[in-house]
Motif scaffolding. Structure first.
Motif, PDB file in Angstrom:
ATOM      1  N   ASP A  76      27.420   5.604   3.781  1.00 27.54           N
ATOM      2  CA  ASP A  76      27.128   6.393   4.991  1.00 27.54           C
ATOM      3  C   ASP A  76      25.628   6.639   5.139  1.00 27.54           C
ATOM      4  N   ALA A  77      24.969   6.977   4.028  1.00 30.51           N
ATOM      5  CA  ALA A  77      23.526   7.265   4.083  1.00 30.51           C
ATOM      6  C   ALA A  77      22.727   6.017   4.453  1.00 30.51           C
ATOM      7  N   LEU A  78      23.102   4.875   3.901  1.00 28.66           N
ATOM      8  CA  LEU A  78      22.383   3.641   4.205  1.00 28.66           C
ATOM      9  C   LEU A  78      22.612   3.217   5.649  1.00 28.66           C
ATOM     10  N   GLU A  79      23.832   3.371   6.136  1.00 29.81           N
ATOM     11  CA  GLU A  79      24.110   3.017   7.529  1.00 29.81           C
ATOM     12  C   GLU A  79      23.279   3.867   8.482  1.00 29.81           C
ATOM     13  N   THR A  80      23.171   5.153   8.188  1.00 31.82           N
ATOM     14  CA  THR A  80      22.368   6.051   9.020  1.00 31.82           C
ATOM     15  C   THR A  80      20.899   5.651   8.998  1.00 31.82           C
ATOM     16  N   LYS A  81      20.376   5.366   7.806  1.00 29.34           N
ATOM     17  CA  LYS A  81      18.968   5.001   7.675  1.00 29.34           C
ATOM     18  C   LYS A  81      18.686   3.672   8.362  1.00 29.34           C
ATOM     19  N   ILE A  82      19.601   2.728   8.239  1.00 21.99           N
ATOM     20  CA  ILE A  82      19.406   1.421   8.870  1.00 21.99           C
ATOM     21  C   ILE A  82      19.392   1.545  10.391  1.00 21.99           C
ATOM     22  N   ARG A  83      20.267   2.376  10.926  1.00 21.29           N
ATOM     23  CA  ARG A  83      20.275   2.604  12.389  1.00 21.29           C
ATOM     24  C   ARG A  83      18.939   3.169  12.829  1.00 21.29           C
ATOM     25  N   GLU A  84      18.418   4.140  12.077  1.00 16.86           N
ATOM     26  CA  GLU A  84      17.124   4.747  12.424  1.00 16.86           C
ATOM     27  C   GLU A  84      16.008   3.707  12.358  1.00 16.86           C
ATOM     28  N   ALA A  85      16.036   2.874  11.320  1.00 14.33           N
ATOM     29  CA  ALA A  85      14.983   1.867  11.138  1.00 14.33           C
ATOM     30  C   ALA A  85      15.001   0.854  12.283  1.00 14.33           C
ATOM     31  N   LYS A  86      16.188   0.441  12.692  1.00 13.03           N
ATOM     32  CA  LYS A  86      16.283  -0.520  13.790  1.00 13.03           C
ATOM     33  C   LYS A  86      15.848   0.109  15.114  1.00 13.03           C
ATOM     34  N   LYS A  87      16.167   1.373  15.288  1.00 10.78           N
ATOM     35  CA  LYS A  87      15.780   2.060  16.500  1.00 10.78           C
ATOM     36  C   LYS A  87      14.268   2.198  16.613  1.00 10.78           C
ATOM     37  N   ASN A  88      13.614   2.415  15.469  1.00  8.38           N
ATOM     38  CA  ASN A  88      12.158   2.626  15.478  1.00  8.38           C
ATOM     39  C   ASN A  88      11.363   1.339  15.377  1.00  8.38           C
ATOM     40  N   SER A  89      12.047   0.209  15.135  1.00  9.97           N
ATOM     41  CA  SER A  89      11.317  -1.056  14.963  1.00  9.97           C
ATOM     42  C   SER A  89      10.979  -1.691  16.314  1.00  9.97           C
TER      43      SER A  89
END
Length: 499
Positions: free
Chosen positions: A486-499
């Motif tokens: 769950d934590a990695l999925e959340t972080k990955i979504r944030e990273a893709k959104k900010n990229s």
């Protein structure tokens, strides 16, 4: 601030020779005394370009035994260093007790030169300055002496020195385009330096401004200042030793927040459900691991818990589907001789993962507020200040983009006894149980108090504690994997959104 400093100070050759000779002799003696007292020293040289940092460092080290110091020239960070939190490369270079580390430019490069060049966003400045303040405070609280020197010359003097360096083939390489840009916009770079000096001039690590127009004057001032600081450090160490002898040990007040008593250890999972869920989560984690690597997300997972709570089994299930090139497990035991003469966080900073990699700690830096606290391996003052130090370390990792999760595996005392006895009766697992494990059970209540305090004081938004109900190993393993997924999925979504 800096424009009020008198840069015309100078001394004659005879005075210079007399005073520098006296101070060199004194510094050599003080280095030996600091070694005997186990006092670590960091000397930081910062300042304007061409202000003579290299020359002054050479003057200083001539008085030192080369076997007792290390010098570090900190130019632009390497690719490897940029994949870590910015303080990582300095944490890994802190000196052992009794040694001296000299830095030609330091952790201040990020908030001066890189800020001037626009490589660091202005929004990151407050956090970077806080990280520097906590870094220096943690080290000085542990007995480090930090001497910070800022060598100052005028815009006109700097330009003259650049031109002189460029006029010779042997020295022209020392002047870069970036140096000339800072000279042409001298006032802006100066204001950046002034802000840095004002916000990091702390009583535990103050700045000393060196008027560096006259190199002889600067050399004498630096040498005199360093010897004065070391003399005072030795005096303070002696006073602390005398106070310790007079101290009466007092019992700590019990921390009142009871987290563990509210944990439902009856939670369980059938073998069939476990197999189904664990397979799904491991496959999901395998997929997420590749995205973590591609998006350059560092991950830090810490495991603490009662003896026989199942940390090893949980880590095995966690890593079974991960690419072994992208993670590493660090089992933490008692510090060795080298680790003991450094700050207690030093050995963990050496294992902070670079971007895109996962570091898994089987026992962690929380030993400071658990086993070291209970067994008396550190003072009450030391383990109490460790809560803030640990929070700041984890905040720095999170600021660098890391996912930080900490798991406390919780079982009750009866379940622990059952597991201990099962290990004793199994020839393949007898090595897992020791007399120390049984002895630690006698201090269960003390450890429980320490764990409760640890969970409350160090569970933060960016680095939360997850208490894992561990009486049922199936339930515990699934909860851990699901939390990580769950934590990695959340972080990955944030990273893709900010990229």
């Amino acid at each position: 601030m800096l424009e009020k400093i008198d840069l015309s100070k100078e001394i004659g050759q005879d005075t210079y020779k007399k005073r520098i000779g006296e101070q060199k002799e004194k510094l050599g003696v003080l280095q030996r005394k600091c070694k005997e007292a186990g006092i670590p020293v960091m000397i930081v040289f910062e300042g304007m370009g061409a202000s003579g940092k290299g020359t002054q460092i050479n003057h200083l080290i001539q008085a030192l035994d080369p076997r007792g110091f290390d010098g570090y020239a900190n130019d632009k960070s390497t690719r490897e260093e940029r994949l870590h939190p910015f303080l990582w490369r300095f944490w890994t270079k802190i000196p052992a007790q009794g040694r001296i580390a000299i830095f030609d430019r330091s952790w201040y490069r990020q908030v001066t030169m890189e800020r001037f060049d626009g490589k660091i966003p202005e929004t990151a400045m407050p956090g970077a300055l806080r990280d520097i303040q906590s870094f220096e405070r943690q080290l000085t609280d542990d007995g480090m002496v930090i001497i910070k020197l800022f060598l100052y010359i005028s815009e006109k003097e700097q330009k003259k020195r650049f031109q002189k360096l460029e006029s010779s083939k042997d020295t022209s390489w020392r002047v870069s385009k970036d140096d000339w840009r800072r000279n042409k916009d001298y006032s802006r770079f100066l204001s950046i330096c002034e802000e840095m000096l004002e916000k990091t001039d702390m009583d535990y690590a103050p700045w000393t401004i060196i008027e560096a127009t006259d190199k002889k004057y600067a050399a004498v001032k630096i040498m005199t200042h360093v010897t004065d600081i070391l003399e005072e450090a030795l005096r303070q160490r002696q006073l602390r030793g005398e106070r310790k002898e007079k101290e009466v040990l007092t019992r700590s007040v019990k921390y009142q927040n009871d987290v563990l008593s509210g944990v439902d250890l009856n939670k369980s999972l059938s073998k069939e459900d476990y197999k189904k869920k664990i397979d799904f989560l491991q496959e999901r984690l395998e997929h997420l691991h590749s995205q973590v690597y591609r998006l350059k997300i560092p991950v830090v997972l810490g495991f603490e818990g009662w003896d026989a709570a199942g940390k090893g089994g949980a880590i095995r299930r966690l890593t079974s589907h991960l690419d072994p090139r992208g993670y590493k497990v660090y089992p933490t035991s008692a510090p060795n001789d080298i680790e003991r003469v450094h700050h207690y966080l030093w050995r963990f900073w050496n294992h902070v993962p670079k971007a895109g990699h996962i570091a898994i700690f089987d026992r962690t830096w929380y030993g400071r507020v658990l086993v070291e606290r209970i067994e008396g391996f550190c003072s009450e003052e030391e383990w109490k200040q460790a809560y803030q130090e640990i929070n700041e370390m984890e905040e720095h990792m999170a600021n660098a983009g890391a996912v930080v999760l900490k798991f406390w595996l919780h079982i009750d005392k009866d379940e622990q006894e059952r597991r201990f006895l099962a290990r004793q009766q199994n020839p393949l697992k007898q090595w897992k149980i020791t007399e120390e494990d049984w002895r630690n059970r006698e201090k269960w209540d003390q450890y429980e108090d320490a764990v409760n305090e640890m969970l409350v004081r160090t569970s933060t938004t960016d680095a939360p504690w997850i208490v894992v109900e561990g009486n049922c190993k199936y339930y515990a393993r699934v909860k851990i994997l699901k939390t990580v997924v769950d934590a990695l999925e959340t972080k990955i979504r944030e990273a893709k959104k900010n990229s």
